[in-house]
Design a protein around this motif. Structure first.
Motif, PDB file in Angstrom:
ATOM      1  N   SER A   1       0.819  -1.211   0.000  1.00 15.41           N
ATOM      2  CA  SER A   1       0.000   0.000   0.000  1.00 15.41           C
ATOM      3  C   SER A   1       0.854   1.264   0.000  1.00 15.41           C
ATOM      4  CB  SER A   1      -0.930   0.000   1.221  1.00 15.41           C
ATOM      5  OG  SER A   1      -0.179  -0.052   2.423  1.00 15.41           O
ATOM      6  N   ARG A   2       2.148   1.137   0.339  1.00 19.01           N
ATOM      7  CA  ARG A   2       3.048   2.291   0.332  1.00 19.01           C
ATOM      8  C   ARG A   2       3.796   2.440  -0.990  1.00 19.01           C
ATOM      9  NH1 ARG A   2       7.196   2.990   3.136  1.00 19.01           N
ATOM     10  NH2 ARG A   2       7.810   0.843   3.583  1.00 19.01           N
ATOM     11  N   MET A   3       3.694   1.461  -1.854  1.00 21.26           N
ATOM     12  CA  MET A   3       4.432   1.528  -3.111  1.00 21.26           C
ATOM     13  C   MET A   3       3.901   2.641  -4.008  1.00 21.26           C
ATOM     14  SD  MET A   3       5.291  -2.341  -4.353  1.00 21.26           S
ATOM     15  CE  MET A   3       6.573  -3.312  -3.558  1.00 21.26           C
ATOM     16  N   GLN A   4       4.820   3.315  -4.665  1.00 22.83           N
ATOM     17  CA  GLN A   4       4.483   4.365  -5.620  1.00 22.83           C
ATOM     18  C   GLN A   4       4.664   3.815  -7.042  1.00 22.83           C
ATOM     19  OE1 GLN A   4       7.132   7.575  -4.683  1.00 22.83           O
ATOM     20  NE2 GLN A   4       6.115   8.058  -2.742  1.00 22.83           N
ATOM     21  N   VAL A   5       3.593   3.844  -7.808  1.00 24.80           N
ATOM     22  CA  VAL A   5       3.651   3.345  -9.185  1.00 24.80           C
ATOM     23  C   VAL A   5       4.385   4.372 -10.047  1.00 24.80           C
ATOM     24  CG1 VAL A   5       2.311   2.699 -11.206  1.00 24.80           C
ATOM     25  CG2 VAL A   5       1.572   1.961  -8.921  1.00 24.80           C
ATOM     26  N   VAL A   6       5.438   3.924 -10.717  1.00 22.98           N
ATOM     27  CA  VAL A   6       6.212   4.797 -11.603  1.00 22.98           C
ATOM     28  C   VAL A   6       5.616   4.805 -13.000  1.00 22.98           C
ATOM     29  CG1 VAL A   6       8.491   5.226 -12.599  1.00 22.98           C
ATOM     30  CG2 VAL A   6       8.288   4.418 -10.226  1.00 22.98           C
ATOM     31  N   GLY A   7       5.205   3.611 -13.472  1.00 20.10           N
ATOM     32  CA  GLY A   7       4.626   3.534 -14.806  1.00 20.10           C
ATOM     33  C   GLY A   7       4.573   2.100 -15.301  1.00 20.10           C
TER      34      GLY A   7
END
Length: 311
Positions: free
Chosen positions: A123-129
């Motif tokens: 839930s803390r992961m940031q999607v880059v692309g």
């Protein structure tokens, strides 16, 4: 007689003159009169002596305490540094084992990833692309991960089916009495609700002898596949090992995996940012998020970013 006393008298006069000269050469403070009384040295009061002793003891105590505190702080820093080095070595090993280089040992990769990532970290992961219309690049702190969009979505859909699906059942023309061991019969009676979710409806007759008290009323089926006694015994065996679980027989598991695969996001599908975030977020709810039901890895560690230099 007068002439005999003159030399003696002259001698005495000379001696008195020498004594007088010696007295004149002495400092005034060096002369002590015969009537002077020697004064003993002054002694300090007992309270002053006690205060001095207490202060000396306190100084010694403070000095010893300071040394012990400094030694304890040094030991604590050493232990903390050792723990940090051990943790760094463990993380480096996990990064290597859970990275894209490890393509031949899925079990080792899964174990390494479980040491690097906790379920709450998704839930803390940031999607880059999205990469190559098949993979999601996500960042967690200073680490980049590559996530298989199909395998991850398939694993989520599979576990949802495992937990929620109720398998249809086909009633038998007449109840079939089962011959079970006493242990298997007791497990089947205790977990009859779990077996019913898998399509096996049972009836218990307490008047029968042990081992013949359970009868089968209906059997499960999926599509054109009908399950039989071997599937029931498999479920009972799994419940013996893990009574709190909700197991499925292997044939049902394979069918759920096939259904989950067909309804999941495919490789080649372009995804918007909200869709990618949903796939990553769903991994936090899975019991085993590291592989899809067919064994394909869901993610790997890609790269560790160097922290930005401080200004």
């Amino acid at each position: 007689m007068a002439m005999d006393m003159c030399p003696a008298s002259g001698y005495l006069d000379i001696k008195e003159q020498q004594q007088q000269q010696n007295q004149e050469q002495q400092k005034p403070g060096d002369r002590i009169s015969a009537n002077t009384v020697a004064v003993p040295p002054k002694r300090l009061p007992s309270c002053v002596v006690d205060v001095c002793k207490n202060r000396e003891q306190k100084d010694q105590h403070d000095w010893g305490t300071g040394i012990r505190q400094r030694l304890a702080a040094k030991r604590a820093r050493t232990e903390q540094q050792q723990e940090s080095n051990t943790e760094n070595d463990t993380n480096d090993t996990a990064v290597h084992d859970g990275g894209i280089e490890n393509a031949n040992d899925p079990a080792e990769a899964s174990s390494a990833l479980s040491r690097l990532i906790h379920k709450s970290d998704f839930s803390r992961m940031q999607v880059v692309g999205q990469f190559n219309r098949g993979f999601i690049i996500a960042r967690l702190d200073h680490d980049l991960y590559i996530i298989d969009q199909h395998a991850s979505d398939e694993k989520y859909n599979f576990e949802v089916l495992q937990q929620r699906a109720v398998i249809a059942s086909q009633p038998l023309i007449r109840p079939e009495q089962l011959e079970l061991s006493v242990v298997d019969e007791a497990v089947a009676v205790e977990h009859s609700d779990t077996l019913m979710r898998s399509g096996f409806h049972l009836r218990v007759d307490e008047t029968q002898e042990p081992g013949r008290r359970v009868s089968l009323l209906s059997q499960p089926f999926i599509d054109q596949t009908l399950f039989d006694h071997s599937d029931l015994l498999e479920l009972i065996g799994k419940l013996c090992v893990a009574p709190e679980s909700s197991p499925r027989c292997e044939r049902a598991r394979r069918m759920f995996a096939s259904r989950a695969c067909r309804k999941s996001t495919m490789i080649g599908d372009p995804l918007a940012l909200p869709q990618m975030r949903a796939i990553v977020r769903h991994l936090s709810s899975l019991d085993h998020p590291w592989n899809c039901p067919h064994g394909r890895p869901t993610m790997r560690h890609l790269f560790r970013l160097s922290p930005a230099p401080s200004a």
